[in-house]
Design an enzyme around this catalytic site. Sequence first.
Site, PDB file in Angstrom:
ATOM      1  CG  ASP A  97      -1.721   1.236   1.557  1.00 47.87           C
ATOM      2  OD1 ASP A  97      -2.546   1.482   0.550  1.00 47.87           O
ATOM      3  OD2 ASP A  97      -1.656   1.987   2.190  1.00 47.87           O
TER       4      ASP A  97
ATOM      5  CD  GLU B 154      -2.217   2.758  -3.661  1.00 47.96           C
ATOM      6  OE1 GLU B 154      -1.556   2.896  -2.485  1.00 47.96           O
ATOM      7  OE2 GLU B 154      -3.228   3.332  -3.884  1.00 47.96           O
TER       8      GLU B 154
HETATM    9  C1  QV4 Z   1      -8.339  13.383   8.058  1.00 53.61           C
HETATM   10  C2  QV4 Z   1      -7.970  14.869   7.299  1.00 53.61           C
HETATM   11  C3  QV4 Z   1      -6.522  14.936   7.419  1.00 53.61           C
HETATM   12  C4  QV4 Z   1      -6.093  14.956   8.864  1.00 53.61           C
HETATM   13  C5  QV4 Z   1      -6.393  13.526   9.294  1.00 53.61           C
HETATM   14  C6  QV4 Z   1      -5.795  13.992  11.011  1.00 53.61           C
HETATM   15  O1  QV4 Z   1      -8.457  14.695   6.007  1.00 53.61           O
HETATM   16  O2  QV4 Z   1      -6.285  16.080   6.686  1.00 53.61           O
HETATM   17  O3  QV4 Z   1      -4.686  15.453   8.854  1.00 53.61           O
HETATM   18  O4  QV4 Z   1      -7.914  13.261   9.377  1.00 53.61           O
HETATM   19  O5  QV4 Z   1      -5.867  12.335  11.285  1.00 53.61           O
HETATM   20  C7  QV4 Z   1      -9.154   8.555   6.386  1.00 53.61           C
HETATM   21  C8  QV4 Z   1     -10.087   9.722   6.259  1.00 53.61           C
HETATM   22  C9  QV4 Z   1      -9.102  11.022   6.162  1.00 53.61           C
HETATM   23  C10 QV4 Z   1      -8.515  11.263   7.477  1.00 53.61           C
HETATM   24  C11 QV4 Z   1      -7.457   9.919   7.652  1.00 53.61           C
HETATM   25  C12 QV4 Z   1      -6.386  10.071   8.780  1.00 53.61           C
HETATM   26  O6  QV4 Z   1     -10.674   9.463   4.825  1.00 53.61           O
HETATM   27  O7  QV4 Z   1     -10.283  12.190   5.955  1.00 53.61           O
HETATM   28  O8  QV4 Z   1      -7.597  12.300   7.315  1.00 53.61           O
HETATM   29  O9  QV4 Z   1      -8.131   8.577   7.593  1.00 53.61           O
HETATM   30  O10 QV4 Z   1      -7.334   9.975   9.883  1.00 53.61           O
HETATM   31  C13 QV4 Z   1      -7.735   5.041   2.506  1.00 53.61           C
HETATM   32  C14 QV4 Z   1      -8.896   6.012   2.295  1.00 53.61           C
HETATM   33  C15 QV4 Z   1      -8.702   7.369   2.993  1.00 53.61           C
HETATM   34  C16 QV4 Z   1      -8.416   7.273   4.662  1.00 53.61           C
HETATM   35  C17 QV4 Z   1      -7.270   6.215   4.856  1.00 53.61           C
HETATM   36  C18 QV4 Z   1      -7.027   5.889   6.028  1.00 53.61           C
HETATM   37  O11 QV4 Z   1      -8.809   6.094   1.293  1.00 53.61           O
HETATM   38  O12 QV4 Z   1      -9.768   8.263   2.831  1.00 53.61           O
HETATM   39  O13 QV4 Z   1      -8.440   8.422   5.274  1.00 53.61           O
HETATM   40  O14 QV4 Z   1      -7.749   4.899   3.984  1.00 53.61           O
HETATM   41  O15 QV4 Z   1      -8.312   5.294   6.899  1.00 53.61           O
HETATM   42  C19 QV4 Z   1      -3.179   8.864  -2.744  1.00 53.61           C
HETATM   43  C20 QV4 Z   1      -1.944   7.615  -2.147  1.00 53.61           C
HETATM   44  C21 QV4 Z   1      -2.374   6.302  -2.388  1.00 53.61           C
HETATM   45  C22 QV4 Z   1      -3.598   6.181  -1.664  1.00 53.61           C
HETATM   46  C23 QV4 Z   1      -4.854   7.131  -2.156  1.00 53.61           C
HETATM   47  C24 QV4 Z   1      -6.018   6.941  -1.554  1.00 53.61           C
HETATM   48  O16 QV4 Z   1      -0.889   7.816  -3.108  1.00 53.61           O
HETATM   49  O17 QV4 Z   1      -1.450   5.332  -1.946  1.00 53.61           O
HETATM   50  O18 QV4 Z   1      -4.340   8.578  -1.953  1.00 53.61           O
HETATM   51  N1  QV4 Z   1      -4.334   4.830  -1.807  1.00 53.61           N
HETATM   52  C25 QV4 Z   1      -4.045   3.836  -0.689  1.00 53.61           C
HETATM   53  C26 QV4 Z   1      -5.111   2.782  -0.498  1.00 53.61           C
HETATM   54  C27 QV4 Z   1      -6.167   3.666   0.259  1.00 53.61           C
HETATM   55  C28 QV4 Z   1      -5.715   4.070   1.714  1.00 53.61           C
HETATM   56  C29 QV4 Z   1      -4.413   4.616   1.788  1.00 53.61           C
HETATM   57  C30 QV4 Z   1      -3.437   4.454   0.664  1.00 53.61           C
HETATM   58  C31 QV4 Z   1      -3.820   4.926   2.990  1.00 53.61           C
HETATM   59  O19 QV4 Z   1      -5.504   2.410  -1.580  1.00 53.61           O
HETATM   60  O20 QV4 Z   1      -7.394   2.703   0.281  1.00 53.61           O
HETATM   61  O21 QV4 Z   1      -6.453   5.384   1.810  1.00 53.61           O
HETATM   62  O22 QV4 Z   1      -3.540   3.749   3.557  1.00 53.61           O
HETATM   63  O23 QV4 Z   1      -3.110   8.761  -4.049  1.00 53.61           O
END
Ligand code: QV4
Length: 471
Positions: A212, A248
């Site tokens: 990831d 990824e």
């Molecule tokens: C929030 C605020 C932040 C703040 C934070 C403080 O937005 O600004 O600083 O709180 O704690 C969730 C919430 C998000 C929250 C975050 C942390 O949606 O609002 O931030 O948690 O609390 C998945 C979801 C995200 C989720 C994350 C962790 O998509 O919404 O965030 O899991 O739970 C980029 C990357 C790529 C990534 C993609 C989504 O390059 O690598 O964004 N894709 C992978 C996975 C994806 C996952 C992650 C990465 C993180 O496929 O499913 O994100 O592991 O393009």
Amino acid sequence: MKLLILASLLGLSLAQFNPNTKDGKTAIVHLFEWRWADIAAECERYLGPNGFGGVQISPPSESIVVTNPWHPWWQRYQPIGYNLCSRSGNEDELRDMITRCNNVGVNIYVDAVVNHMCGAGGGSGTHSSCGSYFNANNKDFPTVPFSNYDFNDGKCNTGSGNIENYQDVNQVRNCRLVGLLDLALEKDYVRGKVADYMNKLIDMGVAGFRVDACKHMWPGDLSVLYGMLHNLNTKWFSSGSRPFIFQEVIDLGGEPITSNEYYGIGRVTEFKYGAKLGNIIRKWNGEKLSYVKNWGEGWGFMPSDKALVFVDNHDNQRGHGAGGASILTFWDARLYKMAVGFMLAHPYGFTRVMSSYRWDRNFVNGQDQNDWIGPPSYEPFSNWWDNGSNQIAFSRGSRGFIVFNNDDWDLSVSLSTGLPGGTYCDVISGQKENGRCTGKQVDVGGDGKATIRISNQEEDPFIAIHADSKL
Ligand code: QV4
Ligand code: CA
């Protein structure tokens, strides 16, 4: 001697591009948020007999448990440790599933979340999938253990500590992705803990990993990490087999970080594939199906033997991640089936089919407010109501709703049922038969509310409706 070293290095370098599938099978399926017991059954009853090379499973590591919103799918991308328990099941269930799938020739690939731990706002306590204590405020994760020294904050140059500019390669690697506490993977100690986690899974029989958020880790650190991984378990794989690695990295162009920084150490997700194919099948921007005659590298994609390809993934099927409006999903069933059929037929890349679950979308200003909804297997006890006396009501997720009147007076109230709007048959006074209700019926509005009336004189003073009793 030199030739021997070269051959072994070549072997090493090529090995993690090989999915290790039985009989050269060329496709896997992402059973997103499925439970381990259900995956094991699916391997035996369907995937093995129908030639699937393997399954990508959701992150099996212990994660935070988020209550607002209620238990979102993405909580599993916020590890708080590497114990093997999650909404999909515990370590024994995971081990059993890996064994049963391997035994019918279906490999298991683990979604490894190793760039970070939980969000900085994750709080402290035991709100975690195994009940382990953690404290995000001071970056204390005793179940690994990780402490403040194991994170990148000192190396991040932004005010917020988060990634603010994807044009700055240092921020993208050393700052927090959406606030997720960023691990210092250049440290031997951190690499060691992550490798221990992945090696435990390899020894249990997994065939490789989806890694990831690789864009957010330095290729050099990843290369060292992959070199620390064990060979695959010889109970199911030939001696010396290396774990299959697909990383990824979202690269649609326009950023300094590109796929080719990573495809020397493992395969990489080719996001251009799904974005372009969606345009073609939708016939947008003048694209025509006949244009796929030179499909593959001719379209600017990475070399075929480096690519992991898919039509949609768990992020962009629900508006997360990348790919935009052209991405085809199960919501566009007729076009989607053509896209998946084409992908599986065409020789380019190693192919992954998406399989997850349906959820009720609720678009407000083009954004699905329900993009967080987790799998239906989790039916929370919710929408509790009582009158402080002997009248109560509650729902089970979006599947069922029940109301009791054990007072000496009538019940008449508008309640949130948790169910989608529609007309439901009460299964206490009757049932749904030939498209009609033989007993009472309940009308649920688009807001999920229903007006319920139950006289205390009734023989059975309670009502129950559920998803399958809907007209
Ligand atoms: C929030 C605020 C932040 C703040 C934070 C403080 O937005 O600004 O600083 O709180 O704690 C969730 C919430 C998000 C929250 C975050 C942390 O949606 O609002 O931030 O948690 O609390 C998945 C979801 C995200 C989720 C994350 C962790 O998509 O919404 O965030 O899991 O739970 C980029 C990357 C790529 C990534 C993609 C989504 O390059 O690598 O964004 N894709 C992978 C996975 C994806 C996952 C992650 C990465 C993180 O496929 O499913 O994100 O592991 O393009
Ligand atoms: Ca990072």
